[in-house]
Enzyme design. Structure first.
Site, PDB file in Angstrom:
ATOM      1  N   ASP A 134      -3.249  -0.127  -7.364  1.00  0.00           N
ATOM      2  CA  ASP A 134      -4.381  -0.401  -8.257  1.00  0.00           C
ATOM      3  C   ASP A 134      -5.634  -0.707  -7.430  1.00  0.00           C
ATOM      4  O   ASP A 134      -6.724  -0.889  -7.984  1.00  0.00           O
ATOM      5  CB  ASP A 134      -4.067  -1.509  -9.269  1.00  0.00           C
ATOM      6  CG  ASP A 134      -3.678  -2.822  -8.621  1.00  0.00           C
ATOM      7  OD1 ASP A 134      -3.601  -2.888  -7.382  1.00  0.00           O
ATOM      8  OD2 ASP A 134      -3.460  -3.795  -9.369  1.00  0.00           O
ATOM      9  N   SER A 135      -5.489  -0.685  -6.091  1.00  0.00           N
ATOM     10  CA  SER A 135      -6.664  -0.725  -5.215  1.00  0.00           C
ATOM     11  C   SER A 135      -7.528   0.515  -5.430  1.00  0.00           C
ATOM     12  O   SER A 135      -8.652   0.576  -4.928  1.00  0.00           O
ATOM     13  CB  SER A 135      -6.240  -0.845  -3.744  1.00  0.00           C
ATOM     14  OG  SER A 135      -5.243   0.120  -3.436  1.00  0.00           O
ATOM     15  N   ASP A 157       1.461   1.340  -9.164  1.00  0.00           N
ATOM     16  CA  ASP A 157       1.156  -0.035  -9.561  1.00  0.00           C
ATOM     17  C   ASP A 157       0.985  -0.113 -11.065  1.00  0.00           C
ATOM     18  O   ASP A 157       0.294   0.733 -11.663  1.00  0.00           O
ATOM     19  CB  ASP A 157      -0.171  -0.479  -8.923  1.00  0.00           C
ATOM     20  CG  ASP A 157       0.027  -1.400  -7.737  1.00  0.00           C
ATOM     21  OD1 ASP A 157       1.098  -2.026  -7.621  1.00  0.00           O
ATOM     22  OD2 ASP A 157      -0.905  -1.476  -6.912  1.00  0.00           O
ATOM     23  N   LYS A 211       5.389  -0.936  -9.452  1.00  0.00           N
ATOM     24  CA  LYS A 211       5.217  -2.226  -8.761  1.00  0.00           C
ATOM     25  C   LYS A 211       4.475  -3.195  -9.676  1.00  0.00           C
ATOM     26  O   LYS A 211       3.494  -2.803 -10.322  1.00  0.00           O
ATOM     27  CB  LYS A 211       4.448  -2.047  -7.445  1.00  0.00           C
ATOM     28  CG  LYS A 211       4.162  -3.370  -6.732  1.00  0.00           C
ATOM     29  CD  LYS A 211       3.750  -3.197  -5.283  1.00  0.00           C
ATOM     30  CE  LYS A 211       2.309  -2.843  -5.057  1.00  0.00           C
ATOM     31  NZ  LYS A 211       1.320  -3.832  -5.560  1.00  0.00           N
ATOM     32  N   GLU A 221       2.956  -7.362  -9.866  1.00  0.00           N
ATOM     33  CA  GLU A 221       2.604  -8.573  -9.117  1.00  0.00           C
ATOM     34  C   GLU A 221       3.139  -9.808  -9.835  1.00  0.00           C
ATOM     35  O   GLU A 221       3.007  -9.913 -11.066  1.00  0.00           O
ATOM     36  CB  GLU A 221       1.079  -8.698  -9.005  1.00  0.00           C
ATOM     37  CG  GLU A 221       0.443  -7.611  -8.166  1.00  0.00           C
ATOM     38  CD  GLU A 221      -1.070  -7.781  -8.017  1.00  0.00           C
ATOM     39  OE1 GLU A 221      -1.623  -8.808  -8.459  1.00  0.00           O
ATOM     40  OE2 GLU A 221      -1.685  -6.862  -7.456  1.00  0.00           O
ATOM     41  N   GLU A 248       2.040  -9.990   0.621  1.00  0.00           N
ATOM     42  CA  GLU A 248       0.640  -9.792   1.027  1.00  0.00           C
ATOM     43  C   GLU A 248       0.029 -11.091   1.527  1.00  0.00           C
ATOM     44  O   GLU A 248       0.057 -12.119   0.850  1.00  0.00           O
ATOM     45  CB  GLU A 248      -0.171  -9.229  -0.164  1.00  0.00           C
ATOM     46  CG  GLU A 248      -1.634  -8.999   0.199  1.00  0.00           C
ATOM     47  CD  GLU A 248      -2.391  -8.080  -0.753  1.00  0.00           C
ATOM     48  OE1 GLU A 248      -1.777  -7.520  -1.684  1.00  0.00           O
ATOM     49  OE2 GLU A 248      -3.612  -7.934  -0.557  1.00  0.00           O
TER      50      GLU A 248
HETATM   51  O1  KIV Z   1      -3.010  -1.812  -4.681  1.00  0.00           O
HETATM   52  C1  KIV Z   1      -2.680  -1.846  -3.489  1.00  0.00           C
HETATM   53  O2  KIV Z   1      -3.228  -1.142  -2.616  1.00  0.00           O
HETATM   54  C2  KIV Z   1      -1.598  -2.750  -3.103  1.00  0.00           C
HETATM   55  C3  KIV Z   1      -1.279  -2.868  -1.643  1.00  0.00           C
HETATM   56  C4  KIV Z   1      -2.340  -3.598  -0.945  1.00  0.00           C
HETATM   57  C5  KIV Z   1       0.053  -3.442  -1.417  1.00  0.00           C
HETATM   58  O3  KIV Z   1      -1.024  -3.376  -3.928  1.00  0.00           O
END
Ligand code: KIV
Length: 285
Positions: free
Chosen positions: A64-65, A103, A133, A135, A202
Site C-alpha cells: 500500500d506504499s 496489501d 498482508k 497490519e 518493520e
Molecule cells: O507497503 C509496503 O511497501 C510495505 C513494506 C514496507 C513492507 O508494507
C-alpha cells in the site's frame, strides 16, 4: 505446493529461467527451515514487476506504499481496495516465478472479519494475488483466522505499521521499550497460531527482530529490523534511488535512477531542441 512450475516456463525469451519453479507460501517456509534468506521487493505495475521477477526476486509485495510512491500521498491511509486491485492485476501480469502478495488497505479489514474476508477474496479472485498482508496484532486475530480458514494465505505485519500513523504520530523505531517489545512477541506468536505463513517486522530493534525470528517457525521479513530476520524487503523506488528525500538508516541504495532518468530526459530535450532527434535512420521513407 513447492513444485508448481511457472505459467510460461521456457516460452518467453529473455524473460524467465526455463522450467523454473514458482515460489509459493510453502517455499518461503521451507527457505527458513534450510536457512536460505528470502528476498522481497515491492512492485506496483507490470513493467517493474516483469523486470524484478525475471531478475530472480522471491516475493513481490504490492504494497500500500503505492499510495506514497505511485499516487504521491503523504501516507498509506488514502489508498483504496479498488486501487490495490488495479495495482495487483498489473503486477500479476508481469510475474512468472515470484510469490505475489497484496496489501489489504486501511479500513478494508478493520470493520468486521466478514467484510475483511470478502475484500481479501477480491484481491485473490479479481486481482490474482497469491496471498494478502494485514497490519496489526491482537486486535485482528479473529479477522486473520477467518481469512486463513477460508484458504487465503496471510502475511502479518508488526512493529511500525504505517496505516496507524495518525495513532503513532511518527515513523520512529517501534518497540524500544520492554513492554511494547513483549507485546510484539506475544502478537507474533498469536498470529502464527492462527495460521499466518510469514511476518513482516518493520523498524524495530535488531535484537528484538532476531528474538521473534528465533521463536517463530514461520519466516520473518525485515525492513529496518536487522540481519537476524529470515528475509528482507525494501520499497523498490527507494532502493533504486528514485526517492532521494527518503533516506532512513536502513535503506541501501542499489542505483541512482533519479540521476539516470534526469540525464536521459535532459539529453532528449536537448536533442529535440537542436533537431538532432530524430535523424534519418529514425524516420520512415
Ligand atoms: O507497503 C509496503 O511497501 C510495505 C513494506 C514496507 C513492507 O508494507
Amino acid at each position: 505446493m513447492g513444485t508448481q512450475t511457472s505459467k510460461n516456463s521456457g516460452s518467453m525469451p529473455g524473460h524467465s529461467i526455463p522450467n523454473q519453479v514458482k515460489v509459493t507460501t510453502q517455499t518461503v517456509v521451507e527457505m527458513k527451515q534450510r536457512g536460505e534468506k528470502i528476498s522481497m521487493l515491492t512492485a506496483y505495475d507490470f513493467t517493474m514487476a516483469r523486470i524484478i521477477d525475471a531478475a530472480g526476486i522471491d516475493v513481490l509485495l504490492v504494497g500500500d506504499s503505492a499510495s506514497n510512491v505511485m499516487a504521491g500521498n503523504d501516507t498509506t491511509v488514502p489508498i483504496t481496495l479498488e486501487h490495490m486491485i488495479y495495482h495487483t492485476q498489473c503486477v500479476e501480469r508481469g510475474v512468472e516465478r515470484a510469490l505475489v502478495i497484496a496489501d489489504m488497505p486501511f479500513m478494508s479489514y478493520q470493520v468486521t472479519p466478514k467484510e475483511a474476508l470478502i475484500n481479501a477474496g477480491r484481491l485473490m479472485k479479481e486481482a490474482g494475488a497469491h496471498a494478502v498482508k494485514l497490519e496489526g496484532g491482537r486486535t485482528i486475530i479473529d479477522t486473520v483466522k477467518k481469512i486463513v480458514d477460508a484458504g487465503i494465505p496471510v502475511m502479518g505485519h508488526l512493529g511500525l505499521t504505517p496505516q496507524s500513523i495518525y495513532q503513532f504520530g511518527t515513523y520512529k523505531v517501534r518497540a524500544k521499550e520492554q513492554t511494547e517489545a513483549d507485546q510484539l512477541i506475544e502478537d507474533a506468536l498469536k498470529l502464527q497460531e492462527v495460521g499466518i505463513f510469514a511476518l513482516v517486522l518493520e523498524k524495530i530493534p535488531s535484537a528484538l527482530a532476531a528474538e521473534v525470528t528465533k521463536q517463530l517457525h514461520i519466516p520473518t521479513i525485515g525492513i529496518g529490523a536487522g540481519q537476524g530476520c529470515d528475509g528482507q524487503v525494501l520499497v523498490v523506488h527507494d532502493m533504486l534511488g528514485m526517492n532521494k528525500h527518503f533516506s532512513p538508516r536502513f535503506l541501501r541504495l542499489y542505483a541512482d535512477f533519479e540521476l539516470m532518468m534526469t540525464q536521459a530526459v535532459q539529453q532528449y530535450v536537448e536533442d529535440v531542441k537542436t533537431k538532432d532527434f530524430p535523424n534519418e535512420n529514425e524516420q520512415y521513407a
